[in-house]
Design a protein around this motif. Structure first.
Motif, mmCIF file in Angstrom:
data_model
loop_
_atom_site.group_PDB
_atom_site.id
_atom_site.type_symbol
_atom_site.label_atom_id
_atom_site.label_comp_id
_atom_site.label_asym_id
_atom_site.label_seq_id
_atom_site.Cartn_x
_atom_site.Cartn_y
_atom_site.Cartn_z
ATOM 1 N N PHE A 10 0.805 -1.213 0.000
ATOM 2 C CA PHE A 10 0.000 0.000 0.000
ATOM 3 C C PHE A 10 0.845 1.274 0.000
ATOM 4 O O PHE A 10 0.308 2.362 -0.159
ATOM 5 C CB PHE A 10 -0.978 -0.008 1.185
ATOM 6 C CG PHE A 10 -2.140 -0.923 0.953
ATOM 7 C CD1 PHE A 10 -3.073 -0.641 -0.027
ATOM 8 C CD2 PHE A 10 -2.285 -2.080 1.691
ATOM 9 C CE1 PHE A 10 -4.139 -1.496 -0.268
ATOM 10 C CE2 PHE A 10 -3.347 -2.944 1.462
ATOM 11 C CZ PHE A 10 -4.275 -2.652 0.484
ATOM 12 N N VAL A 13 1.011 1.293 -4.533
ATOM 13 C CA VAL A 13 0.061 0.370 -5.160
ATOM 14 C C VAL A 13 0.355 0.175 -6.651
ATOM 15 O O VAL A 13 0.410 -0.956 -7.152
ATOM 16 C CB VAL A 13 -1.389 0.885 -4.975
ATOM 17 C CG1 VAL A 13 -2.368 0.061 -5.799
ATOM 18 C CG2 VAL A 13 -1.776 0.852 -3.496
ATOM 19 N N LYS A 39 -15.357 1.553 10.667
ATOM 20 C CA LYS A 39 -15.367 2.577 9.620
ATOM 21 C C LYS A 39 -16.601 3.469 9.775
ATOM 22 O O LYS A 39 -16.536 4.689 9.606
ATOM 23 C CB LYS A 39 -15.341 1.932 8.221
ATOM 24 C CG LYS A 39 -14.006 1.246 7.913
ATOM 25 C CD LYS A 39 -14.080 0.430 6.631
ATOM 26 C CE LYS A 39 -13.724 1.250 5.412
ATOM 27 N NZ LYS A 39 -12.282 1.604 5.418
ATOM 28 N N GLY A 58 -5.979 9.160 1.091
ATOM 29 C CA GLY A 58 -5.716 7.727 0.935
ATOM 30 C C GLY A 58 -7.022 6.976 0.856
ATOM 31 O O GLY A 58 -7.253 5.988 1.556
ATOM 32 N N GLY A 60 -8.450 4.948 -1.136
ATOM 33 C CA GLY A 60 -8.494 3.524 -1.490
ATOM 34 C C GLY A 60 -9.585 3.207 -2.500
ATOM 35 O O GLY A 60 -9.606 3.752 -3.604
ATOM 36 N N ASP A 80 -5.974 9.962 -3.511
ATOM 37 C CA ASP A 80 -5.123 8.782 -3.357
ATOM 38 C C ASP A 80 -3.945 8.954 -4.304
ATOM 39 O O ASP A 80 -4.092 9.526 -5.381
ATOM 40 C CB ASP A 80 -5.887 7.488 -3.664
ATOM 41 C CG ASP A 80 -5.254 6.275 -2.973
ATOM 42 O OD1 ASP A 80 -5.842 5.772 -1.996
ATOM 43 O OD2 ASP A 80 -4.156 5.836 -3.408
ATOM 44 N N GLN A 81 -2.795 8.441 -3.888
ATOM 45 C CA GLN A 81 -1.630 8.584 -4.768
ATOM 46 C C GLN A 81 -1.641 7.524 -5.863
ATOM 47 O O GLN A 81 -0.857 7.610 -6.803
ATOM 48 C CB GLN A 81 -0.336 8.521 -3.972
ATOM 49 C CG GLN A 81 -0.015 7.155 -3.405
ATOM 50 C CD GLN A 81 1.330 7.107 -2.684
ATOM 51 O OE1 GLN A 81 1.999 8.134 -2.532
ATOM 52 N NE2 GLN A 81 1.712 5.936 -2.233
ATOM 53 N N MET A 85 -6.343 3.001 -7.604
ATOM 54 C CA MET A 85 -7.388 3.309 -6.621
ATOM 55 C C MET A 85 -8.270 4.455 -7.139
ATOM 56 O O MET A 85 -9.490 4.412 -7.020
ATOM 57 C CB MET A 85 -6.763 3.683 -5.268
ATOM 58 C CG MET A 85 -6.032 2.535 -4.594
ATOM 59 S SD MET A 85 -7.125 1.137 -4.227
ATOM 60 C CE MET A 85 -5.925 -0.076 -3.673
ATOM 61 N N ALA A 100 -3.012 12.417 -5.786
ATOM 62 C CA ALA A 100 -2.005 13.266 -5.152
ATOM 63 C C ALA A 100 -1.396 12.540 -3.962
ATOM 64 O O ALA A 100 -1.968 11.568 -3.450
ATOM 65 C CB ALA A 100 -2.625 14.588 -4.686
ATOM 66 N N ASP A 101 -0.246 13.043 -3.537
ATOM 67 C CA ASP A 101 0.459 12.496 -2.383
ATOM 68 C C ASP A 101 0.028 13.279 -1.138
ATOM 69 O O ASP A 101 0.030 14.517 -1.161
ATOM 70 C CB ASP A 101 1.969 12.661 -2.636
ATOM 71 C CG ASP A 101 2.829 12.130 -1.505
ATOM 72 O OD1 ASP A 101 2.286 11.774 -0.429
ATOM 73 O OD2 ASP A 101 4.055 12.087 -1.699
ATOM 74 N N GLY A 102 -0.314 12.565 -0.083
ATOM 75 C CA GLY A 102 -0.736 13.205 1.165
ATOM 76 C C GLY A 102 0.301 14.147 1.757
ATOM 77 O O GLY A 102 -0.038 15.025 2.550
ATOM 78 N N ASP A 118 -8.094 6.847 6.856
ATOM 79 C CA ASP A 118 -8.444 5.538 7.396
ATOM 80 C C ASP A 118 -7.402 4.508 6.942
ATOM 81 O O ASP A 118 -7.347 4.177 5.758
ATOM 82 C CB ASP A 118 -9.852 5.168 6.888
ATOM 83 C CG ASP A 118 -10.352 3.844 7.439
ATOM 84 O OD1 ASP A 118 -9.611 3.180 8.185
ATOM 85 O OD2 ASP A 118 -11.504 3.487 7.107
ATOM 86 N N ARG A 119 -6.566 4.076 7.854
ATOM 87 C CA ARG A 119 -5.486 3.112 7.596
ATOM 88 C C ARG A 119 -4.520 3.632 6.517
ATOM 89 O O ARG A 119 -4.130 2.895 5.612
ATOM 90 C CB ARG A 119 -6.049 1.733 7.197
ATOM 91 C CG ARG A 119 -6.597 0.969 8.395
ATOM 92 C CD ARG A 119 -7.298 -0.280 7.954
ATOM 93 N NE ARG A 119 -8.379 0.047 7.070
ATOM 94 C CZ ARG A 119 -8.764 -0.692 6.017
ATOM 95 N NH1 ARG A 119 -8.135 -1.790 5.725
ATOM 96 N NH2 ARG A 119 -9.784 -0.299 5.291
HETATM 97 C C1 LIG Z 1 -4.810 0.346 3.460
HETATM 98 S S1 LIG Z 1 -5.372 1.381 2.140
HETATM 99 C C2 LIG Z 1 -6.794 2.136 2.935
HETATM 100 C C3 LIG Z 1 -7.776 2.694 1.951
HETATM 101 C C4 LIG Z 1 -9.039 3.346 2.530
HETATM 102 N N1 LIG Z 1 -8.719 4.524 3.314
HETATM 103 C C5 LIG Z 1 -9.843 2.348 3.315
HETATM 104 O O1 LIG Z 1 -10.022 2.563 4.512
HETATM 105 O O2 LIG Z 1 -10.305 1.369 2.750
HETATM 106 C C6 LIG Z 1 -4.174 2.698 2.060
HETATM 107 C C7 LIG Z 1 -4.395 3.663 0.905
HETATM 108 O O3 LIG Z 1 -3.559 4.806 1.086
HETATM 109 C C8 LIG Z 1 -2.988 5.160 -0.158
HETATM 110 N N2 LIG Z 1 -1.741 5.867 0.122
HETATM 111 C C9 LIG Z 1 -0.610 5.348 0.672
HETATM 112 N N3 LIG Z 1 0.319 6.313 0.796
HETATM 113 C C10 LIG Z 1 -0.242 7.463 0.330
HETATM 114 C C11 LIG Z 1 0.224 8.822 0.192
HETATM 115 N N4 LIG Z 1 1.448 9.181 0.573
HETATM 116 N N5 LIG Z 1 -0.613 9.734 -0.328
HETATM 117 C C12 LIG Z 1 -1.865 9.394 -0.725
HETATM 118 N N6 LIG Z 1 -2.358 8.140 -0.625
HETATM 119 C C13 LIG Z 1 -1.555 7.186 -0.107
HETATM 120 C C14 LIG Z 1 -2.809 3.839 -0.882
HETATM 121 O O4 LIG Z 1 -2.703 4.014 -2.289
HETATM 122 C C15 LIG Z 1 -4.072 3.075 -0.461
HETATM 123 O O5 LIG Z 1 -5.146 3.307 -1.340
#
Ligand SMILES: C[S@@+](CC[C@H](N)C(=O)[O-])C[C@H]1O[C@@H](n2cnc3c(N)ncnc32)[C@H](O)[C@@H]1O
Length: 267
Positions: A10, A13, A39, A58, A60, A80-81, A85, A100-102, A118-119
């Motif tokens: 993750f 991805v 959730k 993020g 997902g 989401d990056q 997704m 985008a990147d968080g 969330d996660r």
């Molecule tokens: C475990 S999944 C959780 C997805 C969703 N929040 C959920 O609860 O089902 C983590 C997500 O965070 C995204 N992600 C990871 N690092 C990230 C970043 N730096 N910026 C944006 N998204 C990111 C991943 O692509 C993935 O879709």
């Protein structure tokens, strides 16, 4: 995607050999009652109303975005990056989707009533930077809601307790970038002057790992640890044998606590 490496996948991805499989992992988890329940509570902590604007960082598969719109008429922007997704969120929801990147959220300051991760923070390179970005785009009085498992809370009952401890230690310290961050999020929010900080604990208890093994990958963690030099491969074999014996005799018990941390940005 080998199940022992799902967690790390993750972080990037789109660079996985089969990124679509990770969508399936998230979908299977979301269908588990434990996940559905926490959730739902996490979304409630945002206290959003019809017409509120919420940023889901993020996002997902878009599960929270879809539910927020349905439950409270909230307008959701999903970030989401991962392009994989993002495509799924576009197909499944009416959320505005931004790749985008968080660590660098491309939004103006104070433009959202709520922000959610969330996660996600467990996976990012610099969680405090992502947190600062989330707070930057939040308006005064806005709500932040965060959920992550904290792998320092794990327990597992197999024959060799010391071996169990080593495998759980690998999971906590190495398998994820920030596997033990969740219990520190309240402190990070307090240090940034947020108010009404709350922490709720939800413990995932697994008695039959076969039911969820393809999503949590518990059984393969020892081999993942061995592949990364944290364990001898003979110990990994022994772990799998004891794991299977524990399942066969009804002894098996694994648990990990998720923390839901929420707060209000001071006015
Ligand atoms: C475990 S999944 C959780 C997805 C969703 N929040 C959920 O609860 O089902 C983590 C997500 O965070 C995204 N992600 C990871 N690092 C990230 C970043 N730096 N910026 C944006 N998204 C990111 C991943 O692509 C993935 O879709």
């Amino acid at each position: 995607v080998g199940s022992g490496h799902v967690a790390h996948a993750f972080t990037a991805v789109d660079r996985q050999p089969r990124p679509g499989e990770l969508l399936g992992v998230l979908d299977r988890l979301a269908a588990e009652p434990f996940y559905g329940s926490y959730k739902h509570r996490l979304r409630g902590l945002l206290q959003s109303e019809r017409g509120s604007r919420v940023l889901d960082v993020g996002a997902g598969t878009g599960a929270n975005a879809l539910a927020l719109a349905a439950e409270s008429g909230t307008e959701v922007v999903a970030v989401d990056q991962s392009m994989t997704m993002a495509a799924a969120i576009r197909a499944r929801t009416r959320a505005h989707v931004v790749v985008a990147d968080g660590h660098r959220l491309p939004f103006r300051a104070s433009g959202f009533d709520g922000v959610l991760a969330d996660r996600v923070l467990q996976h990012v390179a610099e969680p405090e930077r992502v947190l600062d970005q989330m707070l930057r785009i939040l308006r005064p009085g806005g709500r932040i809601a965060l959920a992550d498992p904290d792998y320092s809370t794990q327990v597992l009952d197999i024959e060799d307790r010391e071996l169990a401890g080593r495998v759980l230690g690998y999971r906590a310290q190495a398998a994820l970038r920030n596997g033990t961050l969740a219990h520190r999020l309240a402190g990070l929010l307090a240090a940034r002057g947020l108010r009404e900080i709350t922490v709720e604990a939800r413990t995932l208890v697994v008695r039959d790992p076969r039911a969820v093994d393809n999503v949590l990958g518990l059984r393969s963690w020892a081999h993942a640890a061995a592949a990364h030099g944290y364990l001898e491969s003979a110990d990994a074999e022994r772990f799998v044998e004891q794991f299977d014996a524990a399942v066969d005799t009804g002894r098996f018990m694994y648990a990990v606590t998720f923390f839901l941390t929420a707060a209000t940005l001071g006015r």
